[in-house]
Design a protein around this motif. Structure first.
Motif, PDB file in Angstrom:
ATOM      1  N   PRO A  33       0.796  -1.249   0.000  1.00  0.00           N
ATOM      2  CA  PRO A  33       0.000   0.000   0.000  1.00  0.00           C
ATOM      3  C   PRO A  33       0.812   1.273   0.000  1.00  0.00           C
ATOM      4  CG  PRO A  33      -0.952  -1.582   1.520  1.00  0.00           C
ATOM      5  CD  PRO A  33       0.351  -2.162   1.046  1.00  0.00           C
ATOM      6  N   TYR A  34       2.129   1.198   0.342  1.00  0.00           N
ATOM      7  CA  TYR A  34       2.963   2.396   0.280  1.00  0.00           C
ATOM      8  C   TYR A  34       2.972   3.001  -1.120  1.00  0.00           C
ATOM      9  CZ  TYR A  34       5.154   2.062   4.904  1.00  0.00           C
ATOM     10  OH  TYR A  34       5.398   2.064   6.244  1.00  0.00           O
ATOM     11  N   THR A  35       2.874   2.167  -2.141  1.00  0.00           N
ATOM     12  CA  THR A  35       2.971   2.664  -3.514  1.00  0.00           C
ATOM     13  C   THR A  35       1.730   3.428  -3.944  1.00  0.00           C
ATOM     14  OG1 THR A  35       2.106   0.576  -4.363  1.00  0.00           O
ATOM     15  CG2 THR A  35       4.488   0.757  -4.148  1.00  0.00           C
ATOM     16  N   TYR A  36       0.670   3.348  -3.168  1.00  0.00           N
ATOM     17  CA  TYR A  36      -0.586   4.009  -3.547  1.00  0.00           C
ATOM     18  C   TYR A  36      -0.844   5.277  -2.739  1.00  0.00           C
ATOM     19  CZ  TYR A  36      -1.403  -0.429  -5.874  1.00  0.00           C
ATOM     20  OH  TYR A  36      -1.275  -1.536  -6.674  1.00  0.00           O
ATOM     21  N   TRP A  37       0.116   5.693  -1.949  1.00  0.00           N
ATOM     22  CA  TRP A  37      -0.058   6.923  -1.189  1.00  0.00           C
ATOM     23  C   TRP A  37      -0.019   8.130  -2.117  1.00  0.00           C
ATOM     24  CZ3 TRP A  37       2.548   7.092   4.257  1.00  0.00           C
ATOM     25  CH2 TRP A  37       2.087   5.999   5.007  1.00  0.00           C
ATOM     26  N   LEU A  38      -0.845   9.140  -1.813  1.00  0.00           N
ATOM     27  CA  LEU A  38      -0.854  10.357  -2.616  1.00  0.00           C
ATOM     28  C   LEU A  38       0.465  11.099  -2.482  1.00  0.00           C
ATOM     29  CD1 LEU A  38      -2.544  12.171  -4.443  1.00  0.00           C
ATOM     30  CD2 LEU A  38      -3.337  13.386  -2.399  1.00  0.00           C
ATOM     31  N   ILE A  39       0.997  11.174  -1.257  1.00  0.00           N
ATOM     32  CA  ILE A  39       2.301  11.785  -0.997  1.00  0.00           C
ATOM     33  C   ILE A  39       3.198  10.697  -0.401  1.00  0.00           C
ATOM     34  CG2 ILE A  39       3.573  13.598   0.221  1.00  0.00           C
ATOM     35  CD1 ILE A  39       1.015  15.201   0.332  1.00  0.00           C
ATOM     36  N   PRO A  40       4.100  10.105  -1.182  1.00  0.00           N
ATOM     37  CA  PRO A  40       4.944   9.010  -0.677  1.00  0.00           C
ATOM     38  C   PRO A  40       5.828   9.464   0.483  1.00  0.00           C
ATOM     39  CG  PRO A  40       5.020   9.148  -3.077  1.00  0.00           C
ATOM     40  CD  PRO A  40       4.331  10.372  -2.595  1.00  0.00           C
TER      41      PRO A  40
END
Length: 225
Positions: A33-40
């Protein structure tokens, strides 16, 4: 309490009569799910940088065999093995990469797919690869035999290399920690320092072994044109 020294690698141990040791192998999926964050976050940026460096290196090693997406399988294998190697350093967590069951399940299908692809699509190149250039005629049968054996044992050497390295470090740390209760108090600090150094060494081994297996797998695939 351990029944024997190797019981720390026993996958049959259970909790509430449920054998859930192998579930630790899939905990890496929690990082997706880290890859789908709006602001990584910073963790994602660090991991992206590492994978980008690996992608460029694998792309260079594959040479003529490279096509879009061909490095993903090696990057995924590196990430999977690295995560499980590090996970085994935490207390009471099963080290799945210390078992041939897992390591052979990774190396054997990969090697079989390379061999099948090479022998089906470019069998002439595979035959040529068995005899190094400049080999005397009298030695050609022996070279074919040696190259065939070395090719067949490749998945086994990959699996044993990973398993042996992960078992060796864990056994050494277990042996040293088992001597703690019987040691004088003035030697405990020395023992703790050694354990910390071993933990640093095992962390380096976890990175190196995952990198070595990914690189060797890439080199094996580059031999199949």
């Amino acid at each position: 309490m351990m029944t024997n020294l190797f019981s720390i690698f026993d996958p049959s141990t259970n909790l509430f009569n449920l054998s859930i040791n192998w579930i630790s192998t899939f905990l890496g999926l929690l990082f997706i799910p880290y890859t789908y964050w709006l602001i990584p976050n910073r963790h994602y940026y660090l991991w992206y940088t590492i994978l980008n460096k690996l992608h460029n290196e694998f792309k260079m090693l594959l040479k003529n065999n490279y096509f879009n997406g061909s490095t993903f399988i090696f990057i995924s294998m590196f990430s999977f093995i690295l995560f499980n190697n590090f996970l085994g350093l935490f207390p009471y967590i099963f080290t799945s990469t210390s078992h041939l069951t897992l390591s052979l399940s990774i190396s054997l299908p990969l090697w079989l797919s390379f061999m099948l692809y090479g022998w089906i699509n470019n069998s002439q190149h595979m035959f040529i690869h068995m005899i190094p250039q400049g080999t005397p005629t009298i030695l050609m049968p022996f070279m074919v035999l040696i190259e065939t054996i070395s090719n067949i044992i490749r998945p086994g050497t990959l699996a044993v290399r990973l398993t042996a390295n992960m078992i060796a470090g864990h056994l050494l740390m277990t042996l040293l920690s088992g001597t703690g209760p019987n040691m004088p108090s003035y030697l405990l600090l020395f023992l703790i320092m050694i354990q910390i150094l071993l933990m640093v060494l095992e962390s380096a081994v976890a990175i190196i072994q995952s990198y070595v297996i990914a690189i060797l797998s890439t080199l094996y695939s580059s031999e199949v044109n």
